[in-house]
Write a protein that holds these residues in place. Sequence first.
Motif, short mmCIF file in Angstrom:
data_model
loop_
_atom_site.label_atom_id
_atom_site.label_comp_id
_atom_site.label_asym_id
_atom_site.label_seq_id
_atom_site.Cartn_x
_atom_site.Cartn_y
_atom_site.Cartn_z
N PRO A 16 0.09 0.59 26.64
CA PRO A 16 0.39 1.52 27.74
C PRO A 16 1.71 2.26 27.54
O PRO A 16 1.77 3.48 27.75
N ALA A 17 2.76 1.56 27.12
CA ALA A 17 4.06 2.21 26.92
C ALA A 17 4.00 3.16 25.74
O ALA A 17 4.59 4.27 25.78
N MET A 18 3.32 2.78 24.69
CA MET A 18 3.21 3.66 23.52
C MET A 18 2.45 4.94 23.86
O MET A 18 2.86 6.04 23.48
N LYS A 19 1.35 4.79 24.59
CA LYS A 19 0.57 5.97 24.96
C LYS A 19 1.36 6.88 25.90
O LYS A 19 1.30 8.11 25.77
N GLU A 20 2.10 6.28 26.82
CA GLU A 20 2.91 7.09 27.73
C GLU A 20 3.98 7.86 26.97
O GLU A 20 4.28 9.02 27.29
N ALA A 21 4.56 7.21 25.94
CA ALA A 21 5.61 7.85 25.15
C ALA A 21 5.04 8.85 24.14
O ALA A 21 5.76 9.70 23.61
N GLY A 22 3.73 8.75 23.86
CA GLY A 22 3.15 9.59 22.82
C GLY A 22 3.66 9.21 21.45
O GLY A 22 3.67 10.01 20.51
N PHE A 23 4.07 7.95 21.33
CA PHE A 23 4.67 7.46 20.08
C PHE A 23 4.54 5.95 20.03
O PHE A 23 4.74 5.25 21.03
N GLY A 24 4.23 5.43 18.85
CA GLY A 24 4.20 4.00 18.66
C GLY A 24 4.08 3.65 17.20
O GLY A 24 3.52 4.41 16.40
N ARG A 25 4.63 2.51 16.86
CA ARG A 25 4.54 2.02 15.48
C ARG A 25 4.11 0.55 15.54
O ARG A 25 4.77 -0.28 16.17
N ILE A 26 2.99 0.24 14.88
CA ILE A 26 2.49 -1.12 14.81
C ILE A 26 2.37 -1.51 13.34
O ILE A 26 1.79 -0.77 12.54
N VAL A 27 2.94 -2.66 13.00
CA VAL A 27 2.86 -3.17 11.63
C VAL A 27 2.30 -4.59 11.67
O VAL A 27 2.76 -5.44 12.43
N MET A 28 1.29 -4.82 10.85
CA MET A 28 0.68 -6.13 10.71
C MET A 28 1.19 -6.77 9.42
O MET A 28 1.08 -6.16 8.34
N LEU A 29 1.73 -7.97 9.51
CA LEU A 29 2.17 -8.69 8.32
C LEU A 29 0.99 -9.48 7.77
O LEU A 29 0.69 -10.59 8.22
N ALA A 30 0.31 -8.87 6.82
CA ALA A 30 -0.85 -9.50 6.19
C ALA A 30 -0.37 -10.32 4.99
O ALA A 30 0.69 -10.95 5.04
N SER A 31 -1.11 -10.30 3.91
CA SER A 31 -0.73 -11.06 2.71
C SER A 31 -1.59 -10.58 1.56
O SER A 31 -2.74 -10.17 1.74
N ARG A 32 -1.02 -10.67 0.33
CA ARG A 32 -1.84 -10.34 -0.83
C ARG A 32 -2.98 -11.35 -0.97
O ARG A 32 -3.96 -11.10 -1.66
N ALA A 33 -2.89 -12.48 -0.26
CA ALA A 33 -3.98 -13.46 -0.26
C ALA A 33 -5.25 -12.90 0.36
O ALA A 33 -6.33 -13.45 0.16
N ALA A 34 -5.13 -11.79 1.10
CA ALA A 34 -6.33 -11.14 1.66
C ALA A 34 -7.28 -10.70 0.56
O ALA A 34 -8.48 -10.54 0.80
N LEU A 35 -6.78 -10.53 -0.64
CA LEU A 35 -7.61 -10.15 -1.78
C LEU A 35 -8.28 -11.36 -2.42
O LEU A 35 -9.09 -11.20 -3.34
N GLY A 36 -7.92 -12.55 -1.94
CA GLY A 36 -8.47 -13.78 -2.49
C GLY A 36 -7.40 -14.64 -3.10
O GLY A 36 -6.58 -14.17 -3.89
N LYS A 37 -7.36 -15.92 -2.67
CA LYS A 37 -6.40 -16.86 -3.24
C LYS A 37 -6.95 -18.27 -3.10
O LYS A 37 -7.32 -18.69 -2.00
N PRO A 38 -7.03 -19.02 -4.20
CA PRO A 38 -7.55 -20.39 -4.12
C PRO A 38 -6.75 -21.25 -3.14
O PRO A 38 -5.53 -21.08 -2.99
N ASN A 39 -7.44 -22.14 -2.48
CA ASN A 39 -6.84 -23.08 -1.53
C ASN A 39 -6.27 -22.39 -0.29
O ASN A 39 -5.42 -22.94 0.41
N ARG A 40 -6.79 -21.21 0.01
CA ARG A 40 -6.32 -20.48 1.19
C ARG A 40 -7.53 -19.87 1.93
O ARG A 40 -7.49 -18.71 2.32
N VAL A 41 -8.56 -20.64 2.12
CA VAL A 41 -9.80 -20.11 2.69
C VAL A 41 -9.58 -19.50 4.06
O VAL A 41 -9.90 -18.33 4.30
#
Length: 242
Positions: free
Chosen positions: A115-140
């Motif tokens: 709601p605040a981002m839309k009201e401001a007409g501005f927003g930045r969202i960053v998701m901290l993913a991982s290179r493991a998203a491409l596949g990594k043993p023992n990290r199912v």
Amino acid sequence: MTKPRAYLVTGASNGIGAAIAALLLAQGHTVLNVDLKPPSLPPSGMVCFQAELSDEQQTKEIAARLASEYAIIGLVNNAGATRPGTAESATLDSLDFVCNLHLKASLIFIQAALPAMKEAGFGRIVMLASRAALGKPNRVVYSATKAGMIGMARTLAMELGVHGITVNSVAPGPIATELFMSSNPPGAPTTQAIINSTVCKRLGTPEDVARAAAFFLDEANGFVTGQVMYVCGGTTLGVAPV
């Protein structure tokens, strides 16, 4: 009464989250930190809150409180946990935990901030993913939820761009955080093997990841959205799509 603008970084008490928060604070932003434990010495400008973000009710309550007190125009969904496991050893409890922490909590905070981002007409969202998203043993379960964060970011980028809101992912590789080093002590053969797997022949630092997040969070970078930046020392070369 106008609510003060702020950037929310989950899990900012140490490691990568703390490094991201430090860069935002250096730029003069108010930074909200939601973590299981506050830092021993919170830096000036950081406002700390405690919550178990794998708990849906606690997460909803703290998200509603923050949205009622601040106009959240920047959000970094950083809080995470690995929960190692193979196809045989991974448990449904571990899957529930990382789904709640990585996916459910991220969506709760995004919905609270929108709601605040839309009201401001501005927003930045960053998701901290991982290179493991491409596949990594023992990290199912870990890799599955980190890939889910990237998918969530890409879809949200398509939905929210018209409102001036960008949504991107940063996917770290081997980063020398306290948590990483506790499992990979300096000088250990397994640690050296990880270092050798990078083209830079070193581990990354939390600050390396923070600078990537800062690029996506920058107010001037409104034409970059739905992207993934791998901060991995080149370990994804030959694996990640061009």
